[in-house]
Design a protein around this motif. Sequence first.
Motif, mmCIF file in Angstrom:
data_model
loop_
_atom_site.group_PDB
_atom_site.id
_atom_site.type_symbol
_atom_site.label_atom_id
_atom_site.label_comp_id
_atom_site.label_asym_id
_atom_site.label_seq_id
_atom_site.Cartn_x
_atom_site.Cartn_y
_atom_site.Cartn_z
ATOM 1 N N ILE A 14 56.730 23.771 26.646
ATOM 2 C CA ILE A 14 55.943 22.615 27.093
ATOM 3 C C ILE A 14 54.515 23.058 27.350
ATOM 4 C CG2 ILE A 14 55.730 20.772 28.802
ATOM 5 C CD1 ILE A 14 58.660 21.237 29.500
ATOM 6 N N GLU A 15 53.583 22.303 26.817
ATOM 7 C CA GLU A 15 52.180 22.574 27.092
ATOM 8 C C GLU A 15 51.584 21.371 27.768
ATOM 9 O OE1 GLU A 15 50.427 25.535 23.733
ATOM 10 O OE2 GLU A 15 49.490 23.586 23.918
ATOM 11 N N GLU A 16 50.989 21.576 28.946
ATOM 12 C CA GLU A 16 50.329 20.456 29.621
ATOM 13 C C GLU A 16 48.831 20.553 29.389
ATOM 14 O OE1 GLU A 16 51.374 19.846 33.682
ATOM 15 O OE2 GLU A 16 53.478 19.508 33.209
ATOM 16 N N LEU A 17 48.243 19.462 29.002
ATOM 17 C CA LEU A 17 46.806 19.444 28.725
ATOM 18 C C LEU A 17 46.033 19.428 30.036
ATOM 19 C CD1 LEU A 17 46.980 16.815 25.873
ATOM 20 C CD2 LEU A 17 46.401 19.221 25.618
ATOM 21 N N PRO A 18 44.792 19.951 30.026
ATOM 22 C CA PRO A 18 44.021 19.993 31.277
ATOM 23 C C PRO A 18 43.645 18.606 31.776
ATOM 24 C CG PRO A 18 42.714 20.781 29.424
ATOM 25 C CD PRO A 18 44.076 20.554 28.902
ATOM 26 N N ARG A 29 50.673 14.873 31.205
ATOM 27 C CA ARG A 29 51.254 15.277 32.475
ATOM 28 C C ARG A 29 52.688 14.783 32.454
ATOM 29 N NH1 ARG A 29 48.570 18.900 33.322
ATOM 30 N NH2 ARG A 29 46.562 18.856 34.330
#
Lengths: 435, 480
Positions: free
Chosen positions: A112-116, A95
């Motif tokens: 940008i990749e945000e993890l669950p 986050r």
Amino acid sequence: MRYDDMTEAIGNTPLVRIDPAVHGLRNIDLYAKMELLNPFGSLKDRAALAMLRPLLDGAVRRGDTVVELSSGNTAKALAMLAGMHGLPFKSVTNRMKVPEVKDLLLLLGAEIEELPGQAECLDPTDTEDPLTRMHQALAADGSGYVHTDQYFNDDNVEAHFGGTGPEIVKDLDGRAPDYFIACVGTAGSSTGVARALRQHDPDVRVIGLVAQKSDFIPGIRTIDEVHEVGLFDPGVYDDLETISADEAIDGMLTLIRRCGTPAGPTGGGAYQGAIRHLRELDATLGERRTAVFIVCDRMESYLSYLRERRPTLFGRPARRHDHRTLTAAEVAAAPAIDVPEAQRWPGLVVDLRSPYAFQAQHIAGSINIVDEVFDELLHGGLPFSRRQPVLLVCPVGEKSARYAALLSRMGHPYVRSLAGGVIAWRDAGAPLVRD
Amino acid sequence: MPDLNPLYLTPRIEPVARSVLDDSELLRQLVDGLGSPLNIVLPDLLEANVEAFRESYRHHRLRGRVYFAHKANRSAALLRRLAAIGDAGADVASLAELQHALGAGFGPERIMATGPKSREFLWLAARTGVIVNADSLGELTDLAALVAEHRLPRVRVMVRLSEFASQGVQVISRRSRFGVPAGGLGEVLDLLEKHREELEPVGVAYHLDTIGWPEKAIALEGCLAALEECRSRGLEVRSVDIGGGFGVNYLADGAQWERYTSELAQAVLGRREPMTWNGHGYGLRNEAGTLRGVLGLYPSYRPVSGPGYLDQLLEAHAPGLRRPLGSLLLDTMYDLDIEPGRALLDQCGIVLARVLEVRDSVIRLDCNARDVSLEEHGVLMDPLVITADKSDTAKAFYLFGNLCLEADLITRRQVFLPTTPRAGDLLAFVNTAGYFMDFSATQALHQPIGRKVAVYRDGGAWRWCLDEQYWPVHPRAEES
């Protein structure tokens, strides 16, 4: 000074003495290693370059994407370096907590990749967390990625063992400092510098600073999180102390306002932690000692972080015509009309809802000025002629009553609020249009 | 430096549940008469829990219905008490749950059918006129065919959407079994237009299994866009259903939770005595001195949960439209429907189990891990000791269940108890109404499933009846 490219400007940062009148230590000379002067803005420039350099040839040949788990300075530096070689960069994070950093990375062209987040209905048999899955995906051959792996990559430590550490010794005329204080993030800089200093003088005392568990200081790991860092070895530190976000901000303010150093929270934390640790020793010392701490990065990326934690720093003077200054009696006395009367309204109808909602459905002939824009307009004065009748409309008649009260106070004689708002209008079966 | 003090995880117990627990005579009589384990539900607490969500609605000036997710507990008493609360609804996910809700007194306008559905489930839903929250195109097609074939009235439907696209920053969500990808909405609308005689679309829905609100903000904004597309095609949609997942705060003290999880990490790294059976790491593992993996536990201490979590979501800015989601809902005049399960049952249940044996560091209980399925759901909180002996003999125990099965531990962690119980005493597992009471209970080994009683306040005292005997008109209610 003439360079072929910006990477040559990485490193060789100055070691600056902090004015004793500011820190108040009588027997200790305190120096700041000014890593904020690296070209991309932080000490991570060194690690990013050291980690990426051996991977570059292959990555360029294959056209790979550079990927790193970072929500801050490492991502910024890698994005710049990757861009210089025409490679895409992707940052994967749990986050991103600091919005400016997110915007900066997007500006730099990063993906940008945000993890669950964690599952609400937990499945404990699902032992593969998203991070583990990502690592597996990256490690596969021909994945199209090169992963710099900052928390486990020895080149991260090496950058500081061969660069930051020896520079400090050189600038102290060939002596290692007696104390070295650093915040622990990836543990790369503290480990690398400590190793270099101790090679010179095994008696250097190294103080590592971590955040309290429930606290958040961007760039510093908490006392629990450090154990997740492959490079972290508790044996490096003579003392591991915690620092609070409040202390880090205090330190930042001292560096910014007294030392001509526009430091971020990590630098502030290191300064404050250094003073806290050294103050007790200072009184017992009979001879002069030297201490060094690192100022990792700059202040500009942390404005919203500061605004949230120290709103008083941003105190602004009150503005004219502010609806928050209305009394409950003024709002209660706001002139309002009901739906049947509103259907016969002769003048202007101003809808304060969002443009999105307005476009979907509105009262025929009305105009849309969303409340936040209307609020701005009113600070400047009356936006309508006093002879122009105005009916204000919002969802339930609450905001419109406030603004009707405010306009009345500002001297508009013919402003009304639609009681019950557009919802009452709809519920009464009066027509709404989309055009 | 290992922390050698007892590592308590003291449950949060509000006054009403506390007062039942203080009546140890009643608790003992119940277990003596009805056996161990024994499930207690507290229907009196439901009204305040519904009201707390209603307060959040009022604060944001929103309308819409709070549907109780029935699957969280099979209790009749809880469902009937909810039916007595003005506008509360029921979210049913099976044919039997729908029958149960209709029988408990919910009218069809207060029932929403969700989840995977059989033909029979669809028929009864359509026949009685409840809202069908559809999971797929196939389900909508089947439903329309069923309605046409059996000349049923037009059915109100909601369409559950999934896989919402994020802009700028790519926010990843877990893959879901349920819902129509938001990108395929056009196809859904074609289908709804084709079946306009059979299906009446009333809104769209999402349900994400995550505690992270940023994913939900993207989904909610995606639903608003979908509703706008529905309206532009002339469909009179009016509500958005955001499902459940509001969470519960199980622990009284956040510092205990922080200390516990820190020490667990130390134990996994081998820096202190193991705190769990066979050194279980709850998802954490030691790789060459570095902590790897992710703590696979529910955040038992969760200060922002239930209605507070709803507030947080409604105050979050829609990433694209840049306005708080609550304001956008209000501006667009859509109703907000929610389906809380465990959050509505906060504090509403207790599981009692009799202590069969205490030896060394083991307590053997007359119940098994399925009867109080805290562990299965990753929630760590201590049971209370109900005993006449109040001496201060704090000690750590493993809690063994009554199945002849190595894995039957009530929890794999050592539980610190302030008082050592004796055989015959009771352990009370509090706040277990939501998912931990009867969700997984089985009759394996012919061990009995716990009986369920409703305990309610009447005439200044706690009274009880079997769960199925409870109706919200208990005889002397007017005297209390």
